[in-house]
Write a protein that holds these residues in place. Structure first.
Motif, mmCIF file in Angstrom:
data_model
loop_
_atom_site.group_PDB
_atom_site.id
_atom_site.type_symbol
_atom_site.label_atom_id
_atom_site.label_comp_id
_atom_site.label_asym_id
_atom_site.label_seq_id
_atom_site.Cartn_x
_atom_site.Cartn_y
_atom_site.Cartn_z
ATOM 1 N N UNK A 31 0.846 -1.192 0.000
ATOM 2 C CA UNK A 31 0.000 0.000 0.000
ATOM 3 C C UNK A 31 0.879 1.238 0.000
ATOM 4 N N UNK A 33 0.664 5.655 -0.034
ATOM 5 C CA UNK A 33 -0.218 6.789 0.258
ATOM 6 C C UNK A 33 0.517 8.094 -0.046
ATOM 7 N N UNK A 48 -4.465 6.874 -2.425
ATOM 8 C CA UNK A 48 -3.677 5.735 -2.021
ATOM 9 C C UNK A 48 -3.879 4.575 -2.992
ATOM 10 N N UNK A 50 -3.342 0.281 -3.564
ATOM 11 C CA UNK A 50 -3.104 -1.075 -3.071
ATOM 12 C C UNK A 50 -2.669 -1.927 -4.247
ATOM 13 N N UNK A 95 2.836 0.847 3.514
ATOM 14 C CA UNK A 95 2.500 -0.099 4.575
ATOM 15 C C UNK A 95 2.141 -1.440 3.951
ATOM 16 N N UNK A 96 2.011 -2.440 4.831
ATOM 17 C CA UNK A 96 1.495 -3.734 4.412
ATOM 18 C C UNK A 96 0.032 -3.777 4.835
ATOM 19 N N UNK A 97 -0.857 -3.769 3.871
ATOM 20 C CA UNK A 97 -2.295 -3.652 4.123
ATOM 21 C C UNK A 97 -2.789 -4.724 5.074
ATOM 22 N N UNK A 98 -3.583 -4.294 6.051
ATOM 23 C CA UNK A 98 -4.247 -5.232 6.936
ATOM 24 C C UNK A 98 -3.427 -5.683 8.126
ATOM 25 N N UNK A 103 1.928 3.187 9.088
ATOM 26 C CA UNK A 103 2.670 3.584 7.913
ATOM 27 C C UNK A 103 4.130 3.824 8.257
#
Lengths: 114, 115
Positions: A31, A33, A48, A50, A95-98, A103
């Motif tokens: 991810x 942003x 953002x 993904x 970031x790594x989503x979830x 961030x």
């Protein structure tokens, strides 16, 4: 890992010129942003991604702003034409989503449009 | 809509003393994460501490700890033994546990540590 890398760190440009801000996220993060920070508005999410796909660009101020993420390791935010009210600090974060790890931010680009 | 409120625009604390920064948030979700970020004059955004909403235990990172009150939707940051290097803007932030993971930020609290 060198962290999130943004360039340039400072940019001064004349009104009407095109400005391109660059970001290299942390390897493995999926991810990315783009935020804008000003005294008046604080931190604003612009867009953002993904997995390199734009998910939400509702924060992009107007058509003069565009962002791309051609691959997992690079993104650009372009302003064309630039205006004095675009002067701000622009942050990129990844970031790594979830995972809820939060961030990792780059050190930002301070843009001044004169 | 998710909102994060920091009601203290500015605070100051004597070196070595303890200070608490307030944050409240509003969401209808049950699973989420909360964060405190620090932004010193260098403008770098630094993650200070994170809290998982499904954990009742308050997070602690060295001199930094939180008081998480889920029912009250409150998430305050306590800094113990304040140091000059703690002078910075502090932002409270929220994100969902699943789905969209963009961070919602508060407006920040400017903390000054006085020697």
């Amino acid at each position: 890992d060198a962290g999130v890398i943004q360039s340039p760190r400072h940019e001064v440009t004349e009104m009407g010129q095109e400005v391109t801000l660059r970001c290299k996220p942390i390897s493995g993060h999926n991810s990315l942003f783009w935020y804008r920070q000003t005294m008046m508005r604080g931190l604003e999410l612009l867009i953002y991604f993904n997995n390199n796909v734009p998910i939400d660009d509702s924060g992009m101020p107007e058509d003069r702003f565009s962002a791309k993420m051609p691959n997992a390791s690079f993104s650009t935010l372009k302003i064309q034409p630039s205006e004095p009210r675009d002067s701000a600090v622009y942050f990129c974060a990844s970031s790594w989503a979830g995972q809820g790890d939060g961030y990792t931010f780059g050190s930002g680009t301070r843009l001044t449009v004169v | 809509a998710q909102t994060v409120t920091q009601s203290q625009p500015e605070m100051s604390v004597q070196e070595a003393e303890t200070v608490t920064l307030s944050c409240t948030y509003d969401t209808s979700e049950n699973n989420y994460y909360l964060f405190w970020y620090k932004q010193p004059p260098s403008r770098q955004m630094i993650l200070v501490i994170r809290q998982e909403a499904y954990k009742q235990q308050n997070a602690t990172e060295n001199r930094f700890s939180v008081n998480f009150q889920k029912a009250a939707k409150s998430f305050s940051l306590k800094i113990s033994d304040s140091q000059l290097g703690d002078t910075a803007m502090y932002f409270c932030a929220f994100t969902f546990r699943t789905g969209a993971n963009n961070l919602f930020f508060g407006t920040g609290t400017r903390l000054t540590v006085i020697p």
